[in-house]
Design an enzyme around this catalytic site. Sequence first.
Site, PDB file in Angstrom:
ATOM      1  N   TYR A   1      13.130  85.479   0.782  1.00 13.02           N
ATOM      2  CA  TYR A   1      12.688  86.961   0.626  1.00 13.02           C
ATOM      3  C   TYR A   1      13.153  88.014  -0.392  1.00 13.02           C
ATOM      4  O   TYR A   1      12.625  89.016  -0.763  1.00 13.02           O
ATOM      5  CB  TYR A   1      12.604  87.808   1.887  1.00 13.02           C
ATOM      6  CG  TYR A   1      11.497  87.574   3.037  1.00 13.02           C
ATOM      7  CD1 TYR A   1      11.333  86.340   3.514  1.00 13.02           C
ATOM      8  CD2 TYR A   1      10.656  88.576   3.162  1.00 13.02           C
ATOM      9  CE1 TYR A   1      10.324  86.188   4.217  1.00 13.02           C
ATOM     10  CE2 TYR A   1       9.630  88.245   4.057  1.00 13.02           C
ATOM     11  CZ  TYR A   1       9.504  87.307   4.631  1.00 13.02           C
ATOM     12  OH  TYR A   1       8.517  86.995   5.482  1.00 13.02           O
TER      13      TYR A   1
ATOM     14  N   LYS B   1      18.678  76.788  10.115  1.00  8.45           N
ATOM     15  CA  LYS B   1      18.166  75.321   9.786  1.00  8.45           C
ATOM     16  C   LYS B   1      19.079  74.760   8.874  1.00  8.45           C
ATOM     17  O   LYS B   1      19.215  74.221   7.848  1.00  8.45           O
ATOM     18  CB  LYS B   1      16.919  75.535   8.901  1.00  8.45           C
ATOM     19  CG  LYS B   1      15.988  74.214   8.930  1.00  8.45           C
ATOM     20  CD  LYS B   1      15.552  73.726  10.113  1.00  8.45           C
ATOM     21  CE  LYS B   1      14.880  72.262   9.832  1.00  8.45           C
ATOM     22  NZ  LYS B   1      14.380  71.444  11.089  1.00  8.45           N
TER      23      LYS B   1
ATOM     24  N   ASP C   1      13.813  75.071  14.754  1.00  8.71           N
ATOM     25  CA  ASP C   1      12.581  74.362  15.404  1.00  8.71           C
ATOM     26  C   ASP C   1      12.809  74.179  16.915  1.00  8.71           C
ATOM     27  O   ASP C   1      11.728  74.285  17.396  1.00  8.71           O
ATOM     28  CB  ASP C   1      12.215  72.836  14.651  1.00  8.71           C
ATOM     29  CG  ASP C   1      13.312  71.990  14.322  1.00  8.71           C
ATOM     30  OD1 ASP C   1      14.656  72.593  13.962  1.00  8.71           O
ATOM     31  OD2 ASP C   1      13.313  71.187  13.974  1.00  8.71           O
TER      32      ASP C   1
ATOM     33  N   ASP D   1      11.219  86.099  10.464  1.00  5.74           N
ATOM     34  CA  ASP D   1       9.800  86.704  10.445  1.00  5.74           C
ATOM     35  C   ASP D   1       8.822  85.702  11.293  1.00  5.74           C
ATOM     36  O   ASP D   1       7.894  86.368  12.160  1.00  5.74           O
ATOM     37  CB  ASP D   1       9.238  86.413   8.972  1.00  5.74           C
ATOM     38  CG  ASP D   1       8.018  86.945   8.578  1.00  5.74           C
ATOM     39  OD1 ASP D   1       7.412  87.682   9.437  1.00  5.74           O
ATOM     40  OD2 ASP D   1       7.490  86.420   7.491  1.00  5.74           O
TER      41      ASP D   1
END
Length: 411
Positions: free
Chosen positions: A148, A218, A273, A297
């Site tokens: 971002y 992640k 995930d 987000d």
Amino acid sequence: MAEKIRVEQGKLVVPDHVVLPYIEGDGIGVDITPAMIRVVNAAVEKAYGATRSIEWMEVYAGEKAYQKTGSWLPEETLETLRSYVVSIKGPLTTPVGGGIRSLNVTIRQRLDLYSCVRPVRWLGGPSPLKDPSAVNLVIFRENTEDVYAGVEWSSGSEEARKLVEFLYREMGVSDRVVVPDAGIGIKPISPERTKRHVRKALRWAFEHGYNRVTLMHKGNIMKFTEGAFRNWGYEVAKEAEFADRVITEEELWDRYNGEIPEGKVLLNDRIADNMFQQLLTRTSEYQIIVTPNLNGDYISDEGAALVGGLGMAPGANIGDAVAVFEATHGTAPKYAGKDKVNPGSLILSAAMMLEYMGWKEAATRIYEGIRNTLAEHKGTYDLVRGWKKEGITDAVELSTSAFAEEIIHHM
Ligand code: NAP
């Protein structure tokens, strides 16, 4: 006379009669912002009579600012948001794939509002869960870094080509991995910015009575950005402020037989995930989720979906003291000016703002008003649509303004 909120020695000083700046917002801003102001004024009056009040001061950003000043985000607006410390905004338009940069991202970066804080609580809206009362989450999304940051170049641009050449020549990257005409985006994640964000989340846990904080990342794939985020998070837990109060999952089982002791907070981590599915399958095991920008987000929208949709999801962008509260959703242009959409997100953000100011009694009135209204299955079209899918046949559809009036009536 109403006065500004001040910050003294890192603490907010909130006068009884306070000036609060607000940005109406583009699109459905014209519908939801006046509804929010009516509800907040009523809650403050019911809670405090004439002893406390808010003087609302409109400041401009987005289309309204552009029409009035030729600038989408005037410097004066940024300065006002900074100097008045606490403010609230409706959604602002961001054109896709070019044009002006996201005004929301610019506000967060310029005011260094480094944590986006999004509580997710079920107040009676439709939900895909069998037991939505198990949802009591706060998502902490890092606001200033990650993909971002806006450091990116389009495919075929001179900058992208230069960078690709550099990667081949200096960094040993193969053209099978990065093809010559790739667009390139950079993902910066740093120790200092991660740590201040994690610190804020841990402090929030202690101050608001939560005992589980989860780092979502992640890091198995992006080791030096998301993996490092996780490691720096655990380093914060070892700082003097937290060392004797925060325990890891290992300690939980080795020393405490799986029970979090009174006064302590468990800090654990989950791969992104897995986090998405665990939020659906083991909902009650998660309270505060701390994560980098992009994960935050995505998971925020999943959270919103669990408690009635985007129209019911509040949020705030908070720095060391300055805070801008905002609706989580966008401008929903097709509904603009129709007195149709759900003002709940902005109203709940305002309740969160009142809590941040220490005006808890007024915030409680708002939660009460919303809970009681939803309990009667009265709400805007989005809520009614969800209730109908759940087989509820007595749901009553209200306009934006009528929903706000109903909330006031039920306080
Ligand atoms: P959006 O404006 O959030 O709308 C997407 C859909 O979500 C709407 O069509 C509607 O669904 C539902 N929705 C949103 N707000 C609602 C509300 N208050 N009550 C009931 N339903 C609501 O997302 P978008 O269409 O992707 O984005 C439009 C513009 O907003 C873009 O310019 C985007 O950049 C900007 N944006 C701004 C912010 C911000 O200011 N913080 C955040 C996100 C997006 P149904 O059609 O199913 O009824």
